[in-house]
Design an enzyme around this catalytic site. Structure first.
Site, PDB file in Angstrom:
ATOM      1  N   PRO A 130      -6.945  -4.168   2.264  1.00 44.49           N
ATOM      2  CA  PRO A 130      -7.661  -3.285   3.194  1.00 44.49           C
ATOM      3  C   PRO A 130      -8.673  -2.345   2.542  1.00 44.49           C
ATOM      4  O   PRO A 130      -9.506  -1.770   3.239  1.00 44.49           O
ATOM      5  CB  PRO A 130      -6.546  -2.484   3.864  1.00 44.49           C
ATOM      6  CG  PRO A 130      -5.391  -2.542   2.921  1.00 44.49           C
ATOM      7  CD  PRO A 130      -5.496  -3.839   2.207  1.00 44.49           C
ATOM      8  N   LYS A 131      -8.604  -2.166   1.218  1.00 46.66           N
ATOM      9  CA  LYS A 131      -9.533  -1.222   0.583  1.00 46.66           C
ATOM     10  C   LYS A 131     -10.581  -1.940  -0.266  1.00 46.66           C
ATOM     11  O   LYS A 131     -11.170  -1.362  -1.166  1.00 46.66           O
ATOM     12  CB  LYS A 131      -8.743  -0.231  -0.276  1.00 46.66           C
ATOM     13  CG  LYS A 131      -7.811   0.593   0.589  1.00 46.66           C
ATOM     14  CD  LYS A 131      -7.306   1.828  -0.103  1.00 46.66           C
ATOM     15  CE  LYS A 131      -6.368   2.577   0.844  1.00 46.66           C
ATOM     16  NZ  LYS A 131      -5.880   3.831   0.278  1.00 46.66           N
ATOM     17  N   ASN A 132     -10.790  -3.212   0.037  1.00 45.10           N
ATOM     18  CA  ASN A 132     -11.773  -4.012  -0.697  1.00 45.10           C
ATOM     19  C   ASN A 132     -13.115  -3.983   0.042  1.00 45.10           C
ATOM     20  O   ASN A 132     -13.152  -4.186   1.251  1.00 45.10           O
ATOM     21  CB  ASN A 132     -11.192  -5.432  -0.801  1.00 45.10           C
ATOM     22  CG  ASN A 132     -12.209  -6.462  -1.238  1.00 45.10           C
ATOM     23  OD1 ASN A 132     -13.209  -6.708  -0.564  1.00 45.10           O
ATOM     24  ND2 ASN A 132     -11.955  -7.094  -2.367  1.00 45.10           N
TER      25      ASN A 132
END
Lengths: 340, 405
Positions: free
Chosen positions: A111-113
């Site tokens: 999710p934080k890419n």
């Protein structure tokens, strides 16, 4: 080899796959001495060697598309793979809904890419179909209500496709769930800012007066909303920055708000730095209006401001002692006409 | 001189419990963990007044090993290898570790493999050019110019191709894409301006609208978001301020509101910085947020606020930050971390040490808590590299002919 599931299929070496016999894998250049050299697993090393090979010949095929999926799953941060995948999707005219499903899974895993979110944005832009996006982002927020990429995507969707309806309520729901979710407060500002922009656009078209009354209604609404949250938790920074921001947006003065000034007086007993900071800002507005250079009224307000800075520096907000001392001195120099 | 952890009444500062807010619950949990560590540190000091120490030897081991070899768990950073070079070299520099010409040459040779024909640097040999590894590569090369020679480290950088590639990445509104076919956000702007200024490229046309775009990223909170409309965030705020300084347009933003916002990002219990309002402390923000203080200090001292600005220290609690980093952010086996309980990595090692550097090296003094053995070298906050490295690179590139526009 590609599944509808976003998991890596059980590994069969590319060397052993009939459909890949014609390709000679391209090894990565490493130079003579090792520098930040990663001990790749066999699977990783081989997959990327085959990727480099097809990339070098600019092959636009189904098998290349499958390869990009494998490569992206092994290192979703490899932006070159995603750019190439987009080229392939276009060339092969693939079903974008299927790609959205793949993306939903991989975004949940990473999710934080940056790359996966950019890819989703590009797919939506091609398909011109935002219909899944508000629900998708809302769903992601149940896991992490502050995911920056997710908020970025949501703001883009809303702006690009004009999906402002219901967003104010959405922010209220999130704030209800966690009043210290600063991202939700930021989103509320995003919506209100748009409301004001719309009003001003209409006003420019000739409905001048209506604009000011409607602005006042919005300001009142937001004061009441913020006040409710502040009352629950006066040490919560979010509603304080928010409401000050809204006042600025509307070009209204803090010190002229009877509601806010009364709220501050009432809340001084909580010893919240945000209450004191609000009063300092309100009084600084007053100082700004009186003009610089030492009238009795100016000195009196200045004394109050300095006193507030001292309380903050010495008691309520000691971690920021240096800042509060600086602010007190700065304002004294500015408004008392002290020598530089 | 007693440490803050010896005299502060932490229990009085704890966030009041409230099950109705996840933010409060998480915040309180960290505070309790950190206060516990501060209590242990206080106890330790009673029989060892020379504690807490920066465990230099452990960090050096971790760094020197990583400069050569990394395990397969680093596959996710396979598109960020110039970053690994920069994070490790910068950390070694801060710890005053002398590097051999041999190592310097080897890293230079590796970075050559990452340079792209079309201009810029990629995350690894054979990948596409991207602004983030380009920024990291140039910073690493600046450091290497002091390890080998400027000629060896920098002469082969293709400035013409770099310039053309930056032009292709620029947007009409002044923003920059991070790579062709990639995302637009404020990191792009910082990376582009940083390398352009360092490499002595013509900046006036290329960045004509950039200051305006940056300013549109300043939020109602006073910090900057990654894109207009987005929440104020430490990393993006650093990018904004540093870029404005590089373009000499720092007066275009509201510095007073920025200062207020960044001052409020220091956590009153932990002493470290958070990235955004109501989020958790993280060691890396020691740099992203911390760097704003020396930068703003410089800017404000130039204006008529001279008397107000302290001559001795930055406008944050630098002792509290040092204690957070040294007591809570050192990994037992070497390397530094986000917060207690998190794994070590080279990114956090670099930015924790950079933040430590800022906290220790004030406007007039160099002052580490406990003892001088804890002192790390100073750096240039706009670039995140040492002053001599920046100057070496700037001097060298400015001696080269101008690139065609």
């Amino acid at each position: 080899m590609s599944d509808s599931e976003s998991e890596l299929s059980p590994y069969v070496s590319y060397r052993e796959r009939a459909e890949w016999q014609d390709i000679v894998p391209l090894e990565q250049e490493e130079g003579l001495a090792p520098v930040v050299q990663i001990a790749y697993s066999d699977r990783f090393r081989e997959t990327f060697s085959y990727f480099r090979a097809v990339f070098a010949k600019d092959e636009l095929s189904e098998r290349a598309l499958d390869l990009t999926r494998e490569a992206a799953m092994l290192n979703p941060a490899n932006y070159s793979v995603w750019v190439y995948r987009r080229k392939l999707l276009k060339a092969l005219d693939r079903d974008l809904l299927e790609e959205q499903n793949f993306l939903a899974d991989i975004i949940e895993m990473h999710p934080k890419n940056y790359q996966v979110w950019q890819h989703r944005k590009e797919i939506v832009e091609w398909s011109q179909d935002p219909s899944l996006e508000l629900e998708f982002t809302a769903n992601m927020f149940t896991d992490d209500a502050k995911n920056y990429h997710c908020w970025q995507h949501r703001q883009w969707i809303i702006t690009r496709f004009g999906l402002w309806d219901g967003e104010l309520e959405f922010t209220a729901k999130l704030i209800e769930k966690d009043r210290r979710n600063n991202s939700a407060w930021n989103q509320r500002y995003f919506v209100v800012n748009h409301e004001i922009e719309q009003l001003e656009a209409t006003a420019a078209g000739g409905a001048g007066d209506a604009d000011e009354t409607q602005k006042a209604v919005i300001l009142h609404r937001e004061i009441e909303f913020s006040k409710k949250q502040i009352a629950k938790d006066s040490h919560n920074e979010s509603p304080w920055s928010y409401i000050k921001g809204v006042f600025r947006l509307m070009k209204q003065k803090l010190h002229l708000s009877v509601t806010m000034m009364a709220l501050c007086d009432e809340l001084m007993k909580d010893k919240s730095p945000h209450v004191a900071a609000f009063l300092i800002d309100a009084k600084e507005e007053l100082l700004g209006q009186q003009g610089e250079g030492g009238s009795e009224q100016v000195n009196s307000i200045l004394e109050e401001v300095v006193r507030l800075c001292e309380i903050l520096a010495d008691e309520w907000d000691t971690i920021r002692k240096r800042y509060w001392n600086y602010l007190a001195e700065l304002l004294q120099v500015k408004y008392q006409g002290l020598p530089d | 001189m007693p440490l803050r952890c010896e005299v502060e009444d932490f229990n009085n500062l704890l966030t009041q419990s409230d099950p109705h807010s996840d933010s409060i619950r998480e915040q309180r949990a960290i505070e309790i963990t950190v206060v516990h560590m501060y209590a242990k540190a206080k106890e330790e000091r009673r029989h060892n007044p020379e504690s807490p120490l920066l465990h230099r030897v452990h960090h050096l081991d971790y760094l020197l090993k990583g400069l050569r070899f990394l395990p397969d768990s680093f596959e996710g950073l396979d598109a960020s290898r110039p970053w690994l070079c920069y994070w490790i070299l910068q950390s070694l520099k801060l710890l005053s570790e002398p590097l051999s010409h041999r190592i310097g040459t080897d890293v230079v040779e590796f970075l050559k493999l990452c340079q792209c024909k079309e201009g810029g640097f990629a995350g690894g040999p054979g990948q596409d050019a991207h602004l983030a590894p380009t920024y990291a590569a140039m910073n690493a090369l600046a450091i290497l110019s002091t390890v080998t020679t400027p000629e060896e480290a920098l002469a082969w950088v293709d400035r013409t191709a770099l310039y053309q590639w930056l032009k292709r990445l620029s947007c009409e509104d002044g923003a920059f894409r991070l790579h062709e076919g990639g995302e637009v956000d404020i990191r792009g702007v910082y990376c582009a301006v940083s390398v352009a200024v360092m490499a002595n490229l013509p900046v006036d046309c290329l960045f004509a609208n950039t200051p305006t775009w940056i300013v549109s990223c300043q939020t109602y909170e006073g910090g900057f978001g990654g894109y207009p409309g987005l929440e104020a965030h430490g990393g993006y705020t650093f990018c904004a301020l540093a870029t404005l300084v590089l373009l000499q347009k720092e007066d275009e933003c509201d510095q007073d509101r920025l200062l207020r916002w960044v001052a409020f990002r220091q956590m009153k219990v932990e002493g470290g910085f958070q990235g955004r309002t109501n989020k958790l402390v993280d060691g890396c923000y020691s740099f992203w947020q911390g760097a704003s203080f020396p930068i703003l200090h410089c800017l404000m001292a130039q204006r008529s606020q001279q008397t107000a600005i302290s001559k001795q220290c930055w406008l944050f609690d630098s002792e509290a930050l040092q204690e957070y980093l040294v007591i809570c952010c050192q990994h037992g086996k070497g390397g530094l971390i986000d917060k207690p309980g998190k794994p070590r990595d080279y990114y956090h090692t670099c930015y924790c040490l950079c933040g430590l550097s800022i906290a220790q090296n004030g406007p007039k003094r160099n002052d580490a808590i406990v003892c001088d053995a804890n002192l790390v070298e100073s750096l240039n906050p706009v670039w995140g590299v040492s002053i001599d490295a920046v100057n070496m690179a700037l001097d060298y590139f400015s001696s080269l002919p101008l690139v065609e526009q």
